[in-house]
Design a protein around this motif. Structure first.
Motif, PDB file in Angstrom:
ATOM      1  N   TRP A 125       8.129   6.239 -10.488  1.00 58.55           N
ATOM      2  CA  TRP A 125       8.020   6.728  -9.116  1.00 58.55           C
ATOM      3  C   TRP A 125       9.362   6.954  -8.540  1.00 58.55           C
TER       4      TRP A 125
ATOM      5  N   THR B 152      -6.986   0.653  -8.175  1.00 56.08           N
ATOM      6  CA  THR B 152      -6.518   1.691  -9.075  1.00 56.08           C
ATOM      7  C   THR B 152      -5.049   1.458  -9.360  1.00 56.08           C
ATOM      8  N   VAL B 153      -4.683   1.517 -10.619  1.00 54.12           N
ATOM      9  CA  VAL B 153      -3.291   1.326 -11.018  1.00 54.12           C
ATOM     10  C   VAL B 153      -2.771   2.651 -11.573  1.00 54.12           C
ATOM     11  N   PHE B 154      -1.716   3.149 -10.996  1.00 57.03           N
ATOM     12  CA  PHE B 154      -1.115   4.399 -11.441  1.00 57.03           C
ATOM     13  C   PHE B 154       0.038   4.085 -12.374  1.00 57.03           C
ATOM     14  N   ARG B 155       0.099   4.765 -13.501  1.00 59.66           N
ATOM     15  CA  ARG B 155       1.205   4.603 -14.432  1.00 59.66           C
ATOM     16  C   ARG B 155       2.278   5.610 -14.107  1.00 59.66           C
ATOM     17  N   GLY B 156       3.463   5.351 -14.596  1.00 58.62           N
ATOM     18  CA  GLY B 156       4.509   6.345 -14.475  1.00 58.62           C
ATOM     19  C   GLY B 156       5.707   5.837 -13.711  1.00 58.62           C
TER      20      GLY B 156
ATOM     21  N   ASN C  66       0.837  -1.197   0.000  1.00 55.73           N
ATOM     22  CA  ASN C  66       0.000   0.000   0.000  1.00 55.73           C
ATOM     23  C   ASN C  66       0.874   1.250   0.000  1.00 55.73           C
ATOM     24  N   GLN C  67       0.271   2.408   0.184  1.00 55.26           N
ATOM     25  CA  GLN C  67       0.996   3.670   0.091  1.00 55.26           C
ATOM     26  C   GLN C  67       2.060   3.832   1.166  1.00 55.26           C
TER      27      GLN C  67
END
Length: 82
Positions: free
Chosen positions: A82, A76-80, A56-57
């Motif tokens: 990190w 939810t899947v975040f692209r990019g 998790n976060q």
């Protein structure tokens, strides 16, 4: 605010901030992606996923079973990078 209304507001806000020529490029790219068949492999809304565990976060591992025990899960899947 319900999600559908919020998404419409975001879309309307983007339309007022993004120049028309750039929006046309984005629309064409989106059309090309849809026509490519890429969405055939996308997980559909309401699909049942296999069990999983993810960080998790805060870096703690959580499992789908733990989350589902508390109620419905939205993944939810975040692209990019990190």
């Amino acid at each position: 605010m319900p999600l559908g209304l919020r998404l419409k507001a975001i879309h309307a806000g983007a339309a007022s901030r993004i120049p028309a020529d750039k929006r046309a490029i984005m629309a064409e790219a989106t059309k090309n992606q849809r026509e490519s068949g890429i969405l055939d492999g996308v997980i559909k809304v309401g699909a049942t996923l296999p069990a999983f565990s993810l960080a998790n976060q805060t870096g703690q591992t959580v499992t789908s079973g733990e989350l589902l025990a508390r109620g419905p899960v939205v993944l939810t899947v975040f692209r990019g990078i990190w």
